[in-house]
Design a protein around this motif. Structure first.
Motif, mmCIF file in Angstrom:
data_model
loop_
_atom_site.group_PDB
_atom_site.id
_atom_site.type_symbol
_atom_site.label_atom_id
_atom_site.label_comp_id
_atom_site.label_asym_id
_atom_site.label_seq_id
_atom_site.Cartn_x
_atom_site.Cartn_y
_atom_site.Cartn_z
ATOM 1 N N ILE A 109 -7.669 7.572 0.627
ATOM 2 C CA ILE A 109 -6.727 8.156 -0.330
ATOM 3 C C ILE A 109 -6.265 9.522 0.140
ATOM 4 C CG2 ILE A 109 -6.542 9.100 -2.669
ATOM 5 C CD1 ILE A 109 -8.436 6.778 -3.534
ATOM 6 N N HIS A 112 -3.806 9.258 3.140
ATOM 7 C CA HIS A 112 -2.468 8.746 2.823
ATOM 8 C C HIS A 112 -1.800 9.501 1.677
ATOM 9 C CE1 HIS A 112 -2.449 5.393 5.632
ATOM 10 N NE2 HIS A 112 -3.727 5.231 5.351
ATOM 11 N N THR A 113 -2.455 10.564 1.211
ATOM 12 C CA THR A 113 -1.862 11.408 0.173
ATOM 13 C C THR A 113 -1.393 12.744 0.737
ATOM 14 O OG1 THR A 113 -3.283 10.410 -1.508
ATOM 15 C CG2 THR A 113 -2.236 12.491 -2.083
ATOM 16 N N GLU A 118 3.736 13.116 6.605
ATOM 17 C CA GLU A 118 4.352 12.347 5.522
ATOM 18 C C GLU A 118 4.902 11.007 5.984
ATOM 19 O OE1 GLU A 118 7.359 13.128 1.756
ATOM 20 O OE2 GLU A 118 6.835 14.763 3.115
ATOM 21 N N ARG A 121 2.172 8.181 6.034
ATOM 22 C CA ARG A 121 1.418 7.826 4.829
ATOM 23 C C ARG A 121 1.885 6.478 4.281
ATOM 24 N NH1 ARG A 121 2.293 13.718 1.940
ATOM 25 N NH2 ARG A 121 1.484 14.959 3.697
ATOM 26 N N LEU A 122 0.904 5.694 3.844
ATOM 27 C CA LEU A 122 1.189 4.374 3.286
ATOM 28 C C LEU A 122 0.756 4.362 1.826
ATOM 29 C CD1 LEU A 122 -0.168 2.208 6.249
ATOM 30 C CD2 LEU A 122 2.201 2.942 5.838
ATOM 31 N N PRO A 123 1.694 4.452 0.887
ATOM 32 C CA PRO A 123 1.321 4.480 -0.535
ATOM 33 C C PRO A 123 0.475 3.287 -0.959
ATOM 34 C CG PRO A 123 3.627 5.109 -0.257
ATOM 35 C CD PRO A 123 3.148 4.642 1.083
ATOM 36 N N ALA A 124 0.711 2.126 -0.359
ATOM 37 C CA ALA A 124 -0.071 0.936 -0.727
ATOM 38 C C ALA A 124 -1.551 1.130 -0.424
ATOM 39 C CB ALA A 124 0.462 -0.285 0.008
ATOM 40 N N GLU A 125 -1.852 1.893 0.615
ATOM 41 C CA GLU A 125 -3.249 2.151 0.965
ATOM 42 C C GLU A 125 -3.964 2.927 -0.131
ATOM 43 O OE1 GLU A 125 -5.727 1.815 3.679
ATOM 44 O OE2 GLU A 125 -4.516 0.017 3.604
ATOM 45 N N VAL A 126 -3.239 3.816 -0.797
ATOM 46 C CA VAL A 126 -3.836 4.610 -1.869
ATOM 47 C C VAL A 126 -4.303 3.698 -2.995
ATOM 48 C CG1 VAL A 126 -3.416 6.414 -3.586
ATOM 49 C CG2 VAL A 126 -2.462 6.639 -1.270
ATOM 50 N N ALA A 127 -3.458 2.770 -3.385
ATOM 51 C CA ALA A 127 -3.817 1.841 -4.457
ATOM 52 C C ALA A 127 -4.965 0.931 -4.049
ATOM 53 C CB ALA A 127 -2.597 1.011 -4.846
#
Length: 207
Positions: A109, A112-113, A118, A121-127
């Motif tokens: 998190i 990728h945050t 920037e 970063r992979l927003p899907a990885e955060v979820a």
């Protein structure tokens, strides 16, 4: 004994153990924000360029979990590592659980945050990482029912590592729905020799 540290990092674990043990040490701030971890002087201590690092005489030790185990074994009369083999094995178990099952999703998190550039970063990885963390937090939530400490009836290094990890999760807003873990973490940080919370450590950098 010298502790190379930077306030909000996993250095907190080592500082907390040293304070619980009542051991005198010299704190040495390695300012990550200013690139202090990449200085030639610090890279001689830890070629990985990460904190914490402990220097105790001729011993140079890195990795926070290794350091807290070393300190607990160096001062066995303080009881931060059980003498009983089975209880000690449980401490190892929960230390590894914290480092692998809980901490790794938190690192994903963070990367990728704000850690990665920037465009990487992979927003899907955060979820996905958040889901991974919550699944394992549920295991710990059940374990902590009717318990004051992670292992046995007293404080061990597993509690200090776990409390910091849960505070990190709180900063990532992942502890909603885990009342046992929140209560346990808050209780640990009320101890007289507890280290600062992560938010307090960040605030101290701006002071």
């Amino acid at each position: 004994m010298k502790l190379y540290e930077f306030a909000p990092t996993r250095s907190i674990r080592v500082r907390w153990v040293l304070q619980e043990l009542g051991v005198e040490f010299e704190p040495v701030t390695v300012n990550l924000a200013a690139g202090g971890h990449r200085s030639p002087e610090f890279l001689e201590i830890n070629p990985a360029g990460k904190v914490p690092a402990l220097v105790d005489g001729d011993l140079v030790l890195t990795e926070s979990v290794a350091i807290v185990l070393y300190l607990a074994e160096k001062y066995p009369n303080k009881g931060l590592l059980p003498a009983d083999l089975q209880q000690r094995a449980q401490v190892y178990r929960w230390l590894l659980f914290a480092a692998t099952e809980l901490e790794q999703p938190l690192w994903r998190i963070a990367r990728h945050t704000f850690l990665y550039p920037e465009d990487q970063r992979l927003p899907a990885e955060v979820a996905l990482a958040g889901n991974d963390f919550k699944a394992m937090a549920e295991v710990l939530e059940k374990h902590m029912q009717q318990r004051q400490f992670v292992v046995g009836d007293g404080l061990t290094v597993a509690d200090i590592v776990m409390a910091y990890t849960l505070d990190w999760a709180k900063e990532a807003r992942l502890l909603d729905g885990f009342p046992q873990l929140v209560a346990y973490m808050e209780r640990m940080y009320t101890r007289p020799h507890a280290a600062p919370r992560i938010a307090q450590a960040f605030a101290s950098l701006k002071a």
